[in-house]
Design an enzyme around this catalytic site. Structure first.
Site, short mmCIF file in Angstrom:
data_model
loop_
_atom_site.label_atom_id
_atom_site.label_comp_id
_atom_site.label_asym_id
_atom_site.label_seq_id
_atom_site.Cartn_x
_atom_site.Cartn_y
_atom_site.Cartn_z
CB THR A 96 -0.90 0.01 1.25
OG1 THR A 96 -1.64 -1.20 1.29
CG2 THR A 96 -1.86 1.20 1.21
CE LYS A 171 -5.15 -0.84 1.65
NZ LYS A 171 -5.49 -2.01 2.38
CE LYS A 246 1.61 2.25 4.14
NZ LYS A 246 2.11 0.97 3.69
P1 NAD Z 1 5.83 -6.03 7.35
O1 NAD Z 1 6.64 -4.92 7.94
O2 NAD Z 1 5.46 -7.18 8.20
O3 NAD Z 1 6.59 -6.61 6.05
C1 NAD Z 1 7.35 -5.84 5.17
C2 NAD Z 1 8.63 -6.62 4.87
O4 NAD Z 1 9.39 -5.94 3.86
C3 NAD Z 1 9.54 -6.77 6.09
O5 NAD Z 1 9.72 -8.14 6.37
C4 NAD Z 1 10.83 -6.08 5.65
O6 NAD Z 1 12.00 -6.70 6.16
C5 NAD Z 1 10.75 -6.20 4.15
N1 NAD Z 1 11.58 -5.25 3.42
C6 NAD Z 1 11.64 -3.91 3.54
N2 NAD Z 1 12.53 -3.40 2.65
C7 NAD Z 1 13.04 -4.44 1.96
C8 NAD Z 1 14.01 -4.57 0.93
N3 NAD Z 1 14.64 -3.51 0.42
N4 NAD Z 1 14.29 -5.81 0.47
C9 NAD Z 1 13.67 -6.90 0.98
N5 NAD Z 1 12.73 -6.83 1.97
C10 NAD Z 1 12.43 -5.63 2.45
O7 NAD Z 1 4.54 -5.33 6.75
P2 NAD Z 1 3.16 -6.06 6.31
O8 NAD Z 1 2.20 -5.97 7.43
O9 NAD Z 1 3.48 -7.38 5.69
O10 NAD Z 1 2.64 -5.01 5.21
C11 NAD Z 1 3.20 -4.97 3.91
C12 NAD Z 1 2.38 -4.02 3.06
O11 NAD Z 1 1.03 -4.47 3.02
C13 NAD Z 1 2.33 -2.58 3.61
O12 NAD Z 1 2.41 -1.68 2.52
C14 NAD Z 1 0.98 -2.51 4.31
O13 NAD Z 1 0.46 -1.19 4.35
C15 NAD Z 1 0.14 -3.42 3.43
N6 NAD Z 1 -1.02 -4.02 4.11
C16 NAD Z 1 -0.86 -4.58 5.34
C17 NAD Z 1 -1.98 -5.16 5.97
C18 NAD Z 1 -1.85 -5.79 7.33
O14 NAD Z 1 -2.90 -6.09 7.96
N7 NAD Z 1 -0.64 -6.05 7.84
C19 NAD Z 1 -3.24 -5.14 5.34
C20 NAD Z 1 -3.35 -4.59 4.06
C21 NAD Z 1 -2.22 -4.03 3.45
#
Ligand code: NAD
Length: 307
Positions: A96, A171, A246
């Protein structure tokens, strides 16, 4: 048809999504900066790569699931993801992010000789685990058609919303409705309390009248009327307040950039930002009802009598 998929960002969402692609019979090569996330994905059948570029070099499709737009753009350009992939690779970003960043990522992918789709999700970690996410996609028809079988392996519904950035736009508009309506429902419950109205009575009326909405009937912010809503488990998420903050922040950016007169969207963004930085840091977004109640001055307080 099975594909070779690079999956970068194996966190709360990306980890289970990559695992569902493995279950659907695809070869998934994964990378994350955090070794524990990579190890958990490997236990679910994802092949470990030593870098994001290493994951992308043999892939048909590169999926990213990262925290914010700056991570996606840095990975695509400075960290060499676009340069490493074979010409014509399909880049699907499920993070997102800002609509402007999504468009910039799309342009960078196309300029590097690739194809791109933004495909953010709704449904949370439970949806990612159960493969019941909803995808909102932006990009060309052909790119959407090619990605759809993969999106179906990770979710229950995929909507093609329009050209580059349209998935992100859908979204943040949807979540702006949700944030505003949760505040509206919460304010109504607190107003009802001050008027001596029971939660159940307000719920029984509003849930079958014109106040009906998801924030009331599914994620009801007070305990009791909807068994199973986060209010009944001390506001454990659910959909965490920082994630709502966010998404509303992204909506506020788009409101300002577009010069849109969206006073409630901006107010909701400010209220959720304050809540998420304070007591809401670990709570479901419906916990904002407590912040509204705490800020409210009861009539006894106004007259100087201890409440
Ligand atoms: P998270 O922080 O658990 O996962 C993100 C991952 O990206 C981390 O493991 C981090 O180490 C990795 N990362 C960051 N930079 C990197 C790079 N350069 N190379 C490799 N890996 C890298 O976050 P999440 O909860 O999984 O959310 C991910 C996305 O999904 C976000 O944009 C969030 O807004 C969206 N989202 C989350 C939810 C939710 O309920 N968690 C729901 C809908 C959307």
């Amino acid at each position: 048809m099975s594909s070779v998929i690079a999956f970068v960002g194996l966190g709360h969402m990306g980890g289970p999504m990559a695992a569902n692609l493995v279950k659907a019979g695809h070869r998934v090569i994964g990378y994350d900066l955090v070794d524990d996330s990579l190890a958990a994905a490997a236990a679910a059948g994802v092949e470990r790569a030593a870098s994001a570029a290493g994951a992308a070099k043999d892939a048909d499709v590169v999926i990213t699931m990262l925290p914010a737009g700056r991570h996606v753009l840095a990975l695509y350009q400075d960290q060499g993801l676009l340069a490493a992939a074979r010409p014509g690779t399909l880049f699907v970003d499920c993070s997102t992010i800002d609509v402007a960043d999504a468009r910039a990522a799309h342009e960078a992918a196309v300029a590097a000789g690739h194809r791109a789709l933004d495909a953010p999700v709704s449904g949370g970690v439970m949806g990612a685990e159960a493969a019941t996410l909803t995808f909102m996609a932006g990009g060309g028809e052909a790119e959407f058609a090619e990605a759809e079988p993969l999106l179906s392996a990770m979710g229950k519904k995929a909507v093609h919303c329009g050209s580059a950035g349209a998935g992100q736009a859908a979204k943040i508009c949807n979540n702006m409705i949700l944030g505003i309506s949760m505040i509206a429902v919460s304010e109504a419950f607190v107003l009802g309390e001050s008027l001596g109205l029971s939660h159940q009575a307000l719920f029984d009326v509003a849930s079958t009248a014109s106040g009906q909405c998801w924030a009331l009937t599914v994620n009801c912010p007070v305990p009791g009327p909807v068994p199973g809503s986060p209010a009944g488990r001390d506001y454990r998420p659910g959909f965490a307040a920082p994630l709502m903050a966010k998404d509303l922040g992204l909506a506020a950016n788009a409101i300002r950039e577009g010069g849109v007169d969206a006073a409630l969207g901006l107010s909701a963004a400010a209220l959720y930002e304050a809540f998420a930085e304070g007591p809401g840091a670990e709570q479901d977004f419906s916990g904002i009802v407590r912040a509204i109640r705490e800020r409210s001055v009861r009539p006894a307080d106004q007259t100087g009598t201890p409440a």
